[in-house]
Design a protein around this motif. Sequence first.
Motif, mmCIF file in Angstrom:
data_model
loop_
_atom_site.group_PDB
_atom_site.id
_atom_site.type_symbol
_atom_site.label_atom_id
_atom_site.label_comp_id
_atom_site.label_asym_id
_atom_site.label_seq_id
_atom_site.Cartn_x
_atom_site.Cartn_y
_atom_site.Cartn_z
ATOM 1 N N SER A 1 85.529 -43.018 53.403
ATOM 2 C CA SER A 1 86.043 -44.364 53.711
ATOM 3 C C SER A 1 86.104 -45.186 52.434
ATOM 4 O O SER A 1 85.237 -45.069 51.553
ATOM 5 N N TYR B 1 92.820 -45.157 61.555
ATOM 6 C CA TYR B 1 91.415 -45.047 61.197
ATOM 7 C C TYR B 1 90.999 -46.260 60.370
ATOM 8 O O TYR B 1 90.703 -46.168 59.178
ATOM 9 N N THR C 1 84.531 -36.817 56.138
ATOM 10 C CA THR C 1 85.441 -37.962 56.087
ATOM 11 C C THR C 1 84.975 -38.893 54.973
ATOM 12 O O THR C 1 83.780 -38.961 54.663
ATOM 13 N N LYS D 1 82.777 -37.455 62.713
ATOM 14 C CA LYS D 1 82.345 -38.156 61.503
ATOM 15 C C LYS D 1 81.255 -37.336 60.839
ATOM 16 O O LYS D 1 80.791 -36.324 61.374
ATOM 17 N N THR E 1 89.488 -44.872 56.761
ATOM 18 C CA THR E 1 88.842 -43.554 56.772
ATOM 19 C C THR E 1 89.883 -42.469 56.521
ATOM 20 O O THR E 1 90.894 -42.382 57.224
#
Length: 398
Positions: free
Chosen positions: A94, A127, A92, A287, A205
């Motif tokens: 961000s 997210y 992931t 994650k 995210t």
Amino acid sequence: MKAVRRSKKGQDTVAAGGAASLVALIGLIIIVYIILLPPDVREDLLEGNQSSGGNGNAEKLARTLVEESTGTLDRLSQDEFEHHLSAVNLYTTSSAEILFEQASVYVKNGVFDKSFKTLEFDVDSEYVSNALLSFRAKRRSGILTIKLNGKEIVSSEVPEYPKPIRIENLAPHNVISFEVSPVGWKFWKTNEYLIEDLKITADITDVTNQEAASTFIVTREEKDNIESAVLTFYPDCRVSEAGKLEIFLNNQKVYSAVPDCGSVNKIDLSPGFINEGTNKLVFRAEKGYYLIDQIKVRTELSEITYPIYYFELSSDDMEEIRDGNLKVNMTFRFVDDVESKQATIYINGHRVSLNTRDAFYSRDITNYVEEGNNAVKIEPEQDHLDVVEFKILLEEKD
């Protein structure tokens, strides 16, 4: 008066006539009865249908010993399968983004003049984390109250450049309101705020690569005979950063935990979760970063049980067989006369090979039978052997 005497000759004539009439009547009844019989019965009665010699008993004993619609027989060339799947990457990312911004907001509250402000905005991602509200209070007097979705997040006098305010209750649709306190007894004054450069920022995210899938194929023969199944995989990850890993097999969750990073992980799978044809394994990370390698599904198969057919021969049957009056014949009827058909047949332990392309196959197995119980086992020598009908017949010998 003189008596009349009948002669004996006359009496005999009357009796003879009555007997002839009775015989004629019985004959007529028999003729009518024969006429009314079914043709096949009448033919047997008139022509006779009796066997002569010692073969009459053989005809009576001839019969079908086994008759089965066998269906498809499968052969497995191995007792386990390994399905190797390609590696998958899960991660992931961000990034900070502006969720909402407003150039200026003006609110005031006086005895004779009051104006508050309400703004609405949407957040199109679930997210979202670390949301902050920031602004500059260019003109300010009184107590500023800011509410987000009905919850108060500011209620105080604020400086020109207040510290960013953390927001916890963002929703897909949001309402933010601005108010300023009344002046009280100072009726000549007006409390006001001119807010500029209003922004709500947050970390968004990207979960596009949070999930990956891989597939493997299972044949019908493998599916029908799976006794146990195991999934193994090697996750390359950092324990401090790794989140929960979920694994789904054909939409059935089979794993949900933080795996052992840097070592082979093993999961027992329910054979019922595995389908004939395409099977889909989905890996999903909460994650962190994962490189999942050495993915393998291994199935162990149970031993195939091939059909065994039993029949019995009496002492009378065997006597007729030894006398040369009867024989035991084995027949197969297949679905076509094109494909090759190969099988091994065991008759009371004696091995017989079948190899033909014909739709019908027949073989004399008299030499392999015995008095009492007999057993015939069929083992295919190809992946699929389609048998429409299988028979064992006790027949008159030619």
